[in-house]
Motif scaffolding. Structure first.
Motif, short mmCIF file in Angstrom:
data_model
loop_
_atom_site.label_atom_id
_atom_site.label_comp_id
_atom_site.label_asym_id
_atom_site.label_seq_id
_atom_site.Cartn_x
_atom_site.Cartn_y
_atom_site.Cartn_z
N MET A 277 0.83 -1.21 0.00
CA MET A 277 0.00 0.00 0.00
C MET A 277 0.86 1.26 0.00
N GLU A 278 1.90 1.28 0.84
CA GLU A 278 2.78 2.45 0.91
C GLU A 278 3.50 2.66 -0.42
N ASN A 279 3.93 1.57 -1.05
CA ASN A 279 4.58 1.69 -2.36
C ASN A 279 3.63 2.25 -3.41
N CYS A 280 2.37 1.81 -3.35
CA CYS A 280 1.36 2.31 -4.29
C CYS A 280 1.09 3.80 -4.06
N LEU A 281 0.99 4.21 -2.80
CA LEU A 281 0.71 5.62 -2.50
C LEU A 281 1.82 6.54 -3.02
N LYS A 282 3.06 6.06 -2.99
CA LYS A 282 4.18 6.85 -3.53
C LYS A 282 4.00 7.09 -5.02
N VAL A 283 3.54 6.04 -5.73
CA VAL A 283 3.38 6.18 -7.18
C VAL A 283 2.14 7.01 -7.51
N TYR A 284 1.06 6.87 -6.73
CA TYR A 284 -0.10 7.76 -6.93
C TYR A 284 0.35 9.22 -6.85
N LYS A 285 1.21 9.51 -5.88
CA LYS A 285 1.69 10.87 -5.70
C LYS A 285 2.49 11.32 -6.91
N GLN A 286 3.35 10.43 -7.45
CA GLN A 286 4.11 10.75 -8.64
C GLN A 286 3.19 11.05 -9.82
N LEU A 287 2.08 10.35 -9.87
CA LEU A 287 1.14 10.50 -10.98
C LEU A 287 0.11 11.61 -10.73
N ASN A 288 0.26 12.31 -9.61
CA ASN A 288 -0.62 13.43 -9.27
C ASN A 288 -2.08 13.00 -9.15
N ILE A 289 -2.28 11.87 -8.46
CA ILE A 289 -3.62 11.35 -8.20
C ILE A 289 -3.89 11.42 -6.71
N GLU A 290 -5.04 11.98 -6.33
CA GLU A 290 -5.43 12.01 -4.93
C GLU A 290 -5.84 10.59 -4.51
N ALA A 291 -5.11 10.02 -3.58
CA ALA A 291 -5.39 8.65 -3.15
C ALA A 291 -5.31 8.53 -1.64
N VAL A 292 -6.25 7.80 -1.09
CA VAL A 292 -6.26 7.49 0.34
C VAL A 292 -6.01 6.00 0.49
N GLY A 293 -5.04 5.62 1.31
CA GLY A 293 -4.71 4.22 1.49
C GLY A 293 -5.17 3.70 2.84
N ARG A 294 -5.67 2.48 2.86
CA ARG A 294 -6.06 1.82 4.10
C ARG A 294 -5.53 0.39 4.06
N SER A 295 -4.85 -0.02 5.13
CA SER A 295 -4.35 -1.38 5.22
C SER A 295 -5.37 -2.24 5.97
N VAL A 296 -5.99 -3.17 5.25
CA VAL A 296 -7.03 -4.04 5.83
C VAL A 296 -6.79 -5.45 5.31
N ILE A 297 -6.63 -6.42 6.21
CA ILE A 297 -6.40 -7.79 5.75
C ILE A 297 -7.59 -8.28 4.94
N GLU A 298 -7.31 -9.17 4.02
CA GLU A 298 -8.29 -9.56 3.01
C GLU A 298 -9.63 -10.02 3.61
N ARG A 299 -9.60 -10.84 4.64
CA ARG A 299 -10.85 -11.39 5.17
C ARG A 299 -11.73 -10.34 5.83
N GLU A 300 -11.15 -9.17 6.17
CA GLU A 300 -11.93 -8.10 6.80
C GLU A 300 -12.41 -7.05 5.80
N GLN A 301 -11.90 -7.10 4.57
CA GLN A 301 -12.28 -6.10 3.58
C GLN A 301 -13.79 -6.05 3.31
N PRO A 302 -14.49 -7.21 3.19
CA PRO A 302 -15.94 -7.14 2.96
C PRO A 302 -16.69 -6.46 4.10
N LEU A 303 -16.16 -6.54 5.32
CA LEU A 303 -16.84 -5.99 6.49
C LEU A 303 -16.64 -4.48 6.63
N LYS A 304 -15.57 -3.95 6.05
CA LYS A 304 -15.18 -2.56 6.29
C LYS A 304 -15.28 -1.64 5.09
N VAL A 305 -15.36 -2.23 3.88
CA VAL A 305 -15.20 -1.41 2.68
C VAL A 305 -16.31 -0.37 2.51
N VAL A 306 -17.55 -0.71 2.79
CA VAL A 306 -18.64 0.24 2.55
C VAL A 306 -18.53 1.45 3.48
#
Length: 287
Positions: free
Chosen positions: A117-146
């Motif tokens: 996620m941190e590596n992706c956020l660095k590249v979003y910044k290089q590409l001038n894209i507003e991005a918010v990153g959240r670290s959530v383990i896969e099995r919890e993503q369905p419970l938290k994404v909405v």
């Protein structure tokens, strides 16, 4: 060898660098759990197949991938030269190019791996894209994404992390054959229950070898992995870049999106989707 060591697998030609993230015992045999450093995969291996490498070591495949990443960033930025600043002229207003401005789409990137996620956020910044990153383990993503979408109000949502096909799996449409595909599918379904429009809320989901068909059927715009191949950790970023910087009145070329990625057509696919870039005129004189 222990947790945190960087290794390669001899039986695979030392093609990918891994970090040891866990050590387990199975029927008296020590098994090392591995995480790809640049590739979104979790694997396991016996001690005999592993070779320790220095942290500075970069496997040959990683060198090639890193070169592709650098070129993809250059291509993405250079392609915007005039491409996303055009506007239809009318008899009343003929906008001057220097007075145009624009807003690319906003990204919520949910990743099961904090380092990725941190590596992706660095590249979003290089590409001038507003991005918010959240670290959530896969099995919890369905419970938290909405709830996260309600809070952040993104135009594009990325759901990724690790995945992989289990050893000896033969039915590639059976979710039991995958480590985490079911969680991506459940998260996509939750998002589509919240917002069913493919154009209002753009979704990318999946990781290495994920169940591509199941994720698309759940409602994703883009997914991995059509040929069950490994994908690069930055592939979702380059999909987002193409969507974020394509005009809202334009349907993004699927082939352009895929060509913009590191892995290509074997790793990424999707459906027709409108861009998220909105042009404005004129610029504020106070900015």
């Amino acid at each position: 060898m222990g947790i945190g060591d960087v290794v390669v697998r001899k039986s695979y030609g030392k093609d990918i660098t891994f970090k040891i993230i866990d050590v387990k015992e199975d029927n008296g045999e020590v098994i090392y759990i591995l995480k790809g450093i640049s590739i979104r995969i979790i694997a396991d291996s016996s001690r005999d197949d592993l070779e320790l490498v220095n942290k500075e070591f970069i496997a040959e495949k990683d060198k090639i991938l890193n070169a592709r990443v650098s070129q993809a960033i250059k291509n993405a930025i250079s392609s915007r030269g005039g491409t996303y600043t055009r506007i239809t002229k009318s008899p009343k207003i003929i906008p001057e190019k220097e007075l145009m401005f624009g807003r690319p789409g906003k990204v919520l990137h949910i990743d099961g791996d904090e380092v990725y996620m941190e590596n992706c956020l660095k590249v979003y910044k290089q590409l001038n894209i507003e991005a918010v990153g959240r670290s959530v383990i896969e099995r919890e993503q369905p419970l938290k994404v909405v709830d996260m979408v309600k809070e952040i109000k993104p135009d594009i949502v990325v759901l990724t992390g690790h995945d992989g096909v289990h050893k000896n799996a033969k039915d590639f449409l059976n979710l039991d054959s995958y480590r985490n595909s079911r969680y991506y599918i459940e998260a996509v379904k939750a998002l589509r229950d919240y917002n069913s429009s493919y154009d209002e809320l753009v979704i990318f989901a999946g990781a290495c070898q994920s169940c591509y068909e199941g994720i698309l059927d759940a409602g994703a715009n883009f997914a991995s992995s059509p040929n069950r191949v490994l994908i690069h950790c930055l592939d979702p970023v380059f999909v987002c870049e193409k969507i974020a910087y394509t005009r809202i009145d334009t349907v993004v070329s699927i082939t352009d999106v895929i060509e913009n990625t590191i892995t290509g057509i074997k790793g990424i696919g999707g459906l027709q989707t409108r861009g998220k870039y909105r042009e404005g005129y004129p610029k504020s004189v106070y900015l």
